[in-house]
Design a protein around this motif. Structure first.
Motif, PDB file in Angstrom:
ATOM      1  N   VAL A 126       0.848  -1.195   0.000  1.00 29.44           N
ATOM      2  CA  VAL A 126       0.000   0.000   0.000  1.00 29.44           C
ATOM      3  C   VAL A 126       0.878   1.236   0.000  1.00 29.44           C
ATOM      4  CG1 VAL A 126      -1.933  -1.097   1.204  1.00 29.44           C
ATOM      5  CG2 VAL A 126      -0.129   0.010   2.522  1.00 29.44           C
ATOM      6  N   ASP A 127       0.358   2.312  -0.614  1.00 28.22           N
ATOM      7  CA  ASP A 127       1.161   3.536  -0.639  1.00 28.22           C
ATOM      8  C   ASP A 127       0.947   4.366   0.614  1.00 28.22           C
ATOM      9  OD1 ASP A 127      -1.426   4.206  -1.336  1.00 28.22           O
ATOM     10  OD2 ASP A 127      -0.794   5.923  -2.551  1.00 28.22           O
ATOM     11  N   ARG A 128      -0.191   4.148   1.273  1.00 26.67           N
ATOM     12  CA  ARG A 128      -0.485   4.876   2.516  1.00 26.67           C
ATOM     13  C   ARG A 128      -1.645   4.168   3.208  1.00 26.67           C
ATOM     14  NH1 ARG A 128      -4.605   8.944   0.474  1.00 26.67           N
ATOM     15  NH2 ARG A 128      -4.773   8.360  -1.705  1.00 26.67           N
ATOM     16  N   PRO A 129      -1.853   4.424   4.492  1.00 26.62           N
ATOM     17  CA  PRO A 129      -2.949   3.758   5.201  1.00 26.62           C
ATOM     18  C   PRO A 129      -4.304   4.101   4.589  1.00 26.62           C
ATOM     19  CG  PRO A 129      -1.473   4.857   6.723  1.00 26.62           C
ATOM     20  CD  PRO A 129      -1.071   5.296   5.366  1.00 26.62           C
ATOM     21  N   VAL A 130      -5.179   3.136   4.589  1.00 24.50           N
ATOM     22  CA  VAL A 130      -6.534   3.340   4.052  1.00 24.50           C
ATOM     23  C   VAL A 130      -7.406   3.910   5.172  1.00 24.50           C
ATOM     24  CG1 VAL A 130      -8.545   2.200   3.022  1.00 24.50           C
ATOM     25  CG2 VAL A 130      -6.233   1.422   2.454  1.00 24.50           C
ATOM     26  N   MET A 131      -7.691   5.197   5.074  1.00 24.57           N
ATOM     27  CA  MET A 131      -8.398   5.873   6.157  1.00 24.57           C
ATOM     28  C   MET A 131      -9.888   6.071   5.845  1.00 24.57           C
ATOM     29  SD  MET A 131      -5.940   6.193   8.252  1.00 24.57           S
ATOM     30  CE  MET A 131      -6.482   7.316   9.531  1.00 24.57           C
ATOM     31  N   TYR A 141      -6.908   4.753  -3.581  1.00 26.13           N
ATOM     32  CA  TYR A 141      -5.675   4.281  -2.942  1.00 26.13           C
ATOM     33  C   TYR A 141      -4.927   3.350  -3.886  1.00 26.13           C
ATOM     34  CZ  TYR A 141      -7.438   6.117   1.460  1.00 26.13           C
ATOM     35  OH  TYR A 141      -7.898   6.938   2.442  1.00 26.13           O
ATOM     36  N   GLU A 142      -3.640   3.514  -3.933  1.00 31.03           N
ATOM     37  CA  GLU A 142      -2.800   2.611  -4.716  1.00 31.03           C
ATOM     38  C   GLU A 142      -2.450   1.406  -3.855  1.00 31.03           C
ATOM     39  OE1 GLU A 142      -1.549   2.756  -7.854  1.00 31.03           O
ATOM     40  OE2 GLU A 142      -2.882   4.467  -8.224  1.00 31.03           O
ATOM     41  N   TYR A 143      -2.773   0.259  -4.354  1.00 28.32           N
ATOM     42  CA  TYR A 143      -2.406  -0.949  -3.604  1.00 28.32           C
ATOM     43  C   TYR A 143      -2.282  -2.122  -4.563  1.00 28.32           C
ATOM     44  CZ  TYR A 143      -7.220  -2.497  -4.167  1.00 28.32           C
ATOM     45  OH  TYR A 143      -8.414  -2.888  -4.706  1.00 28.32           O
TER      46      TYR A 143
END
Lengths: 82, 210
Positions: free
Chosen positions: B28-33, B40-42
Protein backbone atom coordinates in the motif's frame (compact mmCIF):
# COMPACT_ATOMS: atom_id res chain seq x y z
CA UNK A 1 30.69 -34.24 44.22
CA UNK A 2 29.73 -30.65 45.01
CA UNK A 3 32.04 -27.63 45.00
CA UNK A 4 32.56 -27.63 48.76
CA UNK A 5 33.49 -31.31 48.81
CA UNK A 6 35.91 -30.75 45.96
CA UNK A 7 37.53 -27.85 47.78
CA UNK A 8 37.89 -29.79 50.99
CA UNK A 9 39.31 -32.81 49.19
CA UNK A 10 41.78 -30.60 47.33
CA UNK A 11 43.00 -29.06 50.58
CA UNK A 12 43.42 -32.51 52.11
CA UNK A 13 45.30 -33.67 49.01
CA UNK A 14 47.63 -30.67 49.12
CA UNK A 15 48.27 -31.12 52.83
CA UNK A 16 49.05 -34.81 52.34
CA UNK A 17 51.35 -34.18 49.37
CA UNK A 18 53.14 -31.44 51.24
CA UNK A 19 53.47 -33.66 54.30
CA UNK A 20 52.05 -30.98 56.51
CA UNK A 21 48.63 -32.39 57.20
CA UNK A 22 48.93 -31.63 60.89
CA UNK A 23 49.60 -27.94 60.17
CA UNK A 24 47.41 -27.11 57.16
CA UNK A 25 43.77 -26.43 57.83
CA UNK A 26 41.01 -27.42 55.46
CA UNK A 27 38.75 -24.74 54.11
CA UNK A 28 35.62 -24.54 52.07
CA UNK A 29 34.22 -21.81 49.85
CA UNK A 30 30.62 -20.74 50.34
CA UNK A 31 28.74 -18.42 48.00
CA UNK A 32 26.37 -16.06 49.84
CA UNK A 33 23.83 -14.02 47.83
CA UNK A 34 23.58 -10.49 49.21
CA UNK A 35 21.30 -8.04 47.44
CA UNK A 36 22.80 -7.55 43.96
CA UNK A 37 25.98 -9.44 44.78
CA UNK A 38 27.27 -12.91 45.46
CA UNK A 39 29.97 -12.93 48.11
CA UNK A 40 32.34 -15.88 48.17
CA UNK A 41 33.46 -16.59 51.72
CA UNK A 42 36.21 -18.94 52.87
CA UNK A 43 35.25 -20.92 55.97
CA UNK A 44 36.97 -23.60 57.96
CA UNK A 45 35.37 -27.03 57.86
CA UNK A 46 33.71 -26.20 61.17
CA UNK A 47 32.18 -23.07 59.58
CA UNK A 48 34.43 -20.44 61.11
CA UNK A 49 34.95 -17.34 58.99
CA UNK A 50 38.42 -16.99 57.44
CA UNK A 51 38.21 -14.49 54.61
CA UNK A 52 36.17 -12.99 51.79
CA UNK A 53 37.44 -14.52 48.58
CA UNK A 54 35.51 -12.44 46.10
CA UNK A 55 32.44 -10.46 45.19
CA UNK A 56 30.51 -10.84 41.95
CA UNK A 57 27.22 -9.61 40.49
CA UNK A 58 24.27 -11.87 41.19
CA UNK A 59 23.02 -12.40 37.64
CA UNK A 60 19.74 -13.87 38.86
CA UNK A 61 19.06 -10.54 40.47
CA UNK A 62 19.09 -8.71 37.14
CA UNK A 63 15.72 -7.81 35.78
CA UNK A 64 14.68 -9.08 32.37
CA UNK A 65 15.43 -5.69 30.83
CA UNK A 66 18.86 -5.59 32.43
CA UNK A 67 19.64 -9.09 31.17
CA UNK A 68 18.44 -8.10 27.71
CA UNK A 69 20.49 -4.95 27.73
CA UNK A 70 23.62 -7.02 28.28
CA UNK A 71 23.09 -8.18 24.69
CA UNK A 72 22.17 -4.76 23.39
CA UNK A 73 25.44 -3.40 22.13
CA UNK A 74 25.82 -1.17 19.11
CA UNK A 75 23.88 -2.14 16.03
CA UNK A 76 26.34 -3.55 13.50
CA UNK A 77 23.86 -4.07 10.67
CA UNK A 78 25.07 -0.87 9.00
CA UNK A 79 28.36 -2.64 8.23
CA UNK A 80 26.50 -5.21 6.12
CA UNK A 81 24.34 -2.92 4.01
CA UNK A 82 24.38 -3.63 0.27
CA UNK B 1 24.81 -31.31 13.25
CA UNK B 2 22.58 -28.66 11.73
CA UNK B 3 19.90 -30.85 10.12
CA UNK B 4 18.27 -34.10 11.18
CA UNK B 5 19.35 -37.02 9.04
CA UNK B 6 15.87 -38.56 9.13
CA UNK B 7 12.86 -36.29 8.75
CA UNK B 8 9.96 -36.65 11.14
CA UNK B 9 7.03 -37.14 8.76
CA UNK B 10 4.41 -37.12 11.52
CA UNK B 11 4.36 -33.38 12.17
CA UNK B 12 5.82 -30.01 11.24
CA UNK B 13 8.29 -28.31 13.56
CA UNK B 14 9.52 -24.76 14.07
CA UNK B 15 12.34 -24.12 11.60
CA UNK B 16 11.44 -26.92 9.17
CA UNK B 17 12.16 -26.20 5.52
CA UNK B 18 9.11 -26.79 3.28
CA UNK B 19 8.47 -26.60 -0.44
CA UNK B 20 5.44 -25.59 -2.43
CA UNK B 21 3.91 -22.81 -0.36
CA UNK B 22 2.61 -19.54 -1.72
CA UNK B 23 3.66 -16.30 -0.07
CA UNK B 24 1.55 -13.16 -0.44
CA UNK B 25 1.93 -9.68 0.86
CA UNK B 26 -0.07 -6.54 0.32
CA UNK B 27 1.64 -3.35 -0.82
CA UNK B 28 0.00 0.00 0.00
CA UNK B 29 1.16 3.54 -0.64
CA UNK B 30 -0.49 4.88 2.52
CA UNK B 31 -2.95 3.76 5.20
CA UNK B 32 -6.53 3.34 4.05
CA UNK B 33 -8.40 5.87 6.16
CA UNK B 34 -11.72 5.83 4.26
CA UNK B 35 -14.39 3.23 3.72
CA UNK B 36 -13.38 1.35 0.60
CA UNK B 37 -10.20 1.40 -1.45
CA UNK B 38 -11.11 3.94 -4.14
CA UNK B 39 -8.30 6.42 -4.63
CA UNK B 40 -5.67 4.28 -2.94
CA UNK B 41 -2.80 2.61 -4.72
CA UNK B 42 -2.41 -0.95 -3.60
CA UNK B 43 -1.49 -4.38 -4.89
CA UNK B 44 -0.97 -7.87 -3.62
CA UNK B 45 2.30 -9.57 -4.52
CA UNK B 46 2.30 -13.33 -4.84
CA UNK B 47 5.38 -15.53 -5.01
CA UNK B 48 6.23 -19.19 -4.72
CA UNK B 49 9.66 -19.39 -3.10
CA UNK B 50 11.61 -22.56 -3.74
CA UNK B 51 11.91 -23.06 0.02
CA UNK B 52 10.21 -21.60 3.05
CA UNK B 53 10.94 -22.04 6.75
CA UNK B 54 8.29 -22.59 9.42
CA UNK B 55 8.27 -19.63 11.78
CA UNK B 56 5.37 -20.73 13.96
CA UNK B 57 6.41 -22.25 17.31
CA UNK B 58 5.94 -26.02 17.31
CA UNK B 59 2.99 -26.03 19.75
CA UNK B 60 1.05 -23.44 17.75
CA UNK B 61 1.38 -24.98 14.29
CA UNK B 62 -2.07 -25.63 12.86
CA UNK B 63 -4.02 -23.57 15.35
CA UNK B 64 -6.82 -21.84 13.48
CA UNK B 65 -5.50 -23.61 10.37
CA UNK B 66 -2.66 -21.15 9.91
CA UNK B 67 1.09 -21.28 9.78
CA UNK B 68 3.75 -18.57 9.57
CA UNK B 69 6.40 -19.01 6.90
CA UNK B 70 9.43 -17.09 5.77
CA UNK B 71 11.12 -17.59 2.40
CA UNK B 72 14.63 -18.98 2.41
CA UNK B 73 16.78 -16.56 0.46
CA UNK B 74 20.39 -16.42 -0.63
CA UNK B 75 22.82 -14.92 1.85
CA UNK B 76 24.04 -11.33 1.61
CA UNK B 77 27.28 -10.75 -0.24
CA UNK B 78 28.43 -8.50 2.55
CA UNK B 79 28.60 -11.42 4.98
CA UNK B 80 31.74 -12.40 3.10
CA UNK B 81 33.41 -9.18 4.25
CA UNK B 82 33.77 -10.80 7.65
CA UNK B 83 36.38 -13.60 7.72
CA UNK B 84 34.86 -14.93 10.94
CA UNK B 85 31.65 -15.66 9.05
CA UNK B 86 33.40 -16.70 5.86
CA UNK B 87 34.74 -19.74 7.72
CA UNK B 88 31.25 -20.74 8.83
CA UNK B 89 28.20 -18.65 7.96
CA UNK B 90 26.12 -20.25 10.71
CA UNK B 91 28.21 -18.28 13.23
CA UNK B 92 25.79 -15.46 12.39
CA UNK B 93 23.17 -17.44 14.31
CA UNK B 94 25.02 -17.47 17.60
CA UNK B 95 26.36 -14.98 20.11
CA UNK B 96 29.77 -13.76 18.95
CA UNK B 97 32.24 -13.73 21.82
CA UNK B 98 34.79 -11.23 20.47
CA UNK B 99 33.22 -7.87 19.57
CA UNK B 100 35.64 -7.35 16.66
CA UNK B 101 34.39 -10.58 15.05
CA UNK B 102 30.93 -9.05 14.70
CA UNK B 103 32.01 -6.56 12.07
CA UNK B 104 33.90 -6.75 8.74
CA UNK B 105 37.68 -6.48 8.91
CA UNK B 106 37.67 -3.22 6.98
CA UNK B 107 35.21 -1.65 9.42
CA UNK B 108 37.36 -2.74 12.34
CA UNK B 109 40.52 -1.36 10.78
CA UNK B 110 38.80 1.94 10.01
CA UNK B 111 38.19 2.56 13.71
CA UNK B 112 40.65 4.59 15.73
CA UNK B 113 42.40 2.85 18.66
CA UNK B 114 39.98 4.63 21.02
CA UNK B 115 36.96 3.47 19.01
CA UNK B 116 38.33 -0.06 18.91
CA UNK B 117 38.82 -0.05 22.67
CA UNK B 118 35.28 1.23 23.20
CA UNK B 119 33.89 -1.37 20.81
CA UNK B 120 35.73 -4.17 22.60
CA UNK B 121 34.01 -3.11 25.82
CA UNK B 122 30.58 -3.84 24.31
CA UNK B 123 31.16 -7.52 25.08
CA UNK B 124 29.60 -10.58 23.52
CA UNK B 125 26.50 -10.11 21.42
CA UNK B 126 24.50 -11.30 18.46
CA UNK B 127 25.16 -9.82 15.06
CA UNK B 128 22.94 -9.37 11.99
CA UNK B 129 20.02 -9.61 14.36
CA UNK B 130 17.28 -10.17 11.80
CA UNK B 131 18.89 -13.06 9.96
CA UNK B 132 19.26 -16.76 10.65
CA UNK B 133 21.51 -18.71 8.30
CA UNK B 134 20.61 -22.23 7.19
CA UNK B 135 23.69 -24.35 6.78
CA UNK B 136 24.76 -25.88 3.50
CA UNK B 137 23.09 -29.17 2.59
CA UNK B 138 23.65 -31.38 -0.43
CA UNK B 139 19.95 -31.10 -1.31
CA UNK B 140 20.13 -27.31 -1.63
CA UNK B 141 21.26 -26.07 -5.05
CA UNK B 142 24.57 -24.23 -5.36
CA UNK B 143 24.65 -20.56 -6.22
CA UNK B 144 27.33 -17.96 -6.66
CA UNK B 145 28.25 -15.35 -4.05
CA UNK B 146 31.11 -13.30 -5.47
CA UNK B 147 33.70 -15.92 -6.43
CA UNK B 148 32.34 -18.61 -4.14
CA UNK B 149 29.80 -21.33 -4.77
CA UNK B 150 27.71 -21.96 -1.68
CA UNK B 151 24.52 -23.69 -0.60
CA UNK B 152 23.76 -21.50 2.42
CA UNK B 153 20.29 -20.01 2.73
CA UNK B 154 18.89 -17.58 5.28
CA UNK B 155 15.68 -16.43 6.86
CA UNK B 156 14.89 -12.76 7.33
CA UNK B 157 12.77 -12.22 10.45
CA UNK B 158 11.31 -9.10 8.83
CA UNK B 159 9.70 -11.26 6.16
CA UNK B 160 7.36 -13.60 7.98
CA UNK B 161 4.00 -14.30 6.31
CA UNK B 162 0.87 -16.03 7.51
CA UNK B 163 -0.58 -18.74 5.31
CA UNK B 164 -4.00 -20.26 5.81
CA UNK B 165 -4.06 -23.99 5.11
CA UNK B 166 -6.92 -26.12 6.48
CA UNK B 167 -4.80 -29.24 6.05
CA UNK B 168 -1.72 -27.84 7.72
CA UNK B 169 -1.83 -30.30 10.58
CA UNK B 170 -1.30 -33.95 9.81
CA UNK B 171 -2.19 -34.05 6.13
CA UNK B 172 0.03 -36.38 4.10
CA UNK B 173 0.54 -33.77 1.37
CA UNK B 174 1.69 -31.15 3.83
CA UNK B 175 4.05 -33.54 5.59
CA UNK B 176 5.45 -34.59 2.22
CA UNK B 177 6.36 -30.95 1.59
CA UNK B 178 8.87 -31.12 4.43
CA UNK B 179 12.31 -30.85 2.86
CA UNK B 180 14.73 -30.39 5.75
CA UNK B 181 14.39 -30.48 9.51
CA UNK B 182 16.58 -28.74 12.06
CA UNK B 183 18.11 -30.73 14.89
CA UNK B 184 16.83 -29.87 18.35
CA UNK B 185 20.06 -27.93 19.05
CA UNK B 186 19.75 -25.85 15.89
CA UNK B 187 16.06 -25.22 16.53
CA UNK B 188 17.00 -23.86 19.96
CA UNK B 189 19.51 -21.52 18.31
CA UNK B 190 16.79 -20.27 15.99
CA UNK B 191 14.43 -19.81 18.91
CA UNK B 192 17.00 -17.84 20.91
CA UNK B 193 17.88 -15.61 17.99
CA UNK B 194 14.30 -14.75 17.09
CA UNK B 195 13.51 -14.10 20.75
CA UNK B 196 16.47 -11.74 20.89
CA UNK B 197 15.22 -10.03 17.72
CA UNK B 198 11.84 -9.28 19.29
CA UNK B 199 13.02 -8.64 22.84
CA UNK B 200 15.63 -5.98 22.17
CA UNK B 201 14.86 -3.06 24.43
CA UNK B 202 14.52 0.32 22.75
CA UNK B 203 16.83 3.18 23.61
CA UNK B 204 14.05 4.72 25.70
CA UNK B 205 13.48 1.48 27.61
CA UNK B 206 17.18 1.21 28.34
CA UNK B 207 17.32 4.81 29.52
CA UNK B 208 14.33 4.31 31.79
CA UNK B 209 15.47 0.80 32.81
CA UNK B 210 11.99 -0.55 32.13
Amino acid sequence: MNEQDADTRWNLYISNVAGTSSEVKSYKLVKCPFERFVITVRLTTDNKFVAIEGVSINKDFLSYAERSSKLSGPDVDKYYEE
Amino acid sequence: MFYEEDLDRTELRFGDVLRGFIITYPVVDRPVMDVGLDGYEYKIDISVPAYVAVMTPCCSIGREETICLSPLTTIKDSFLNNPHFQEDMTRINRIVKRPRDRIPTRAWEAKSPEEQAAFELTGENYTNLEYFVYDEHDSLPLYQVRDLEVRYRMVDFKRIHKVSCPNIKGSAEVLESKFLQLTDETRTELQKKIVNYYSRPSTEELALRL
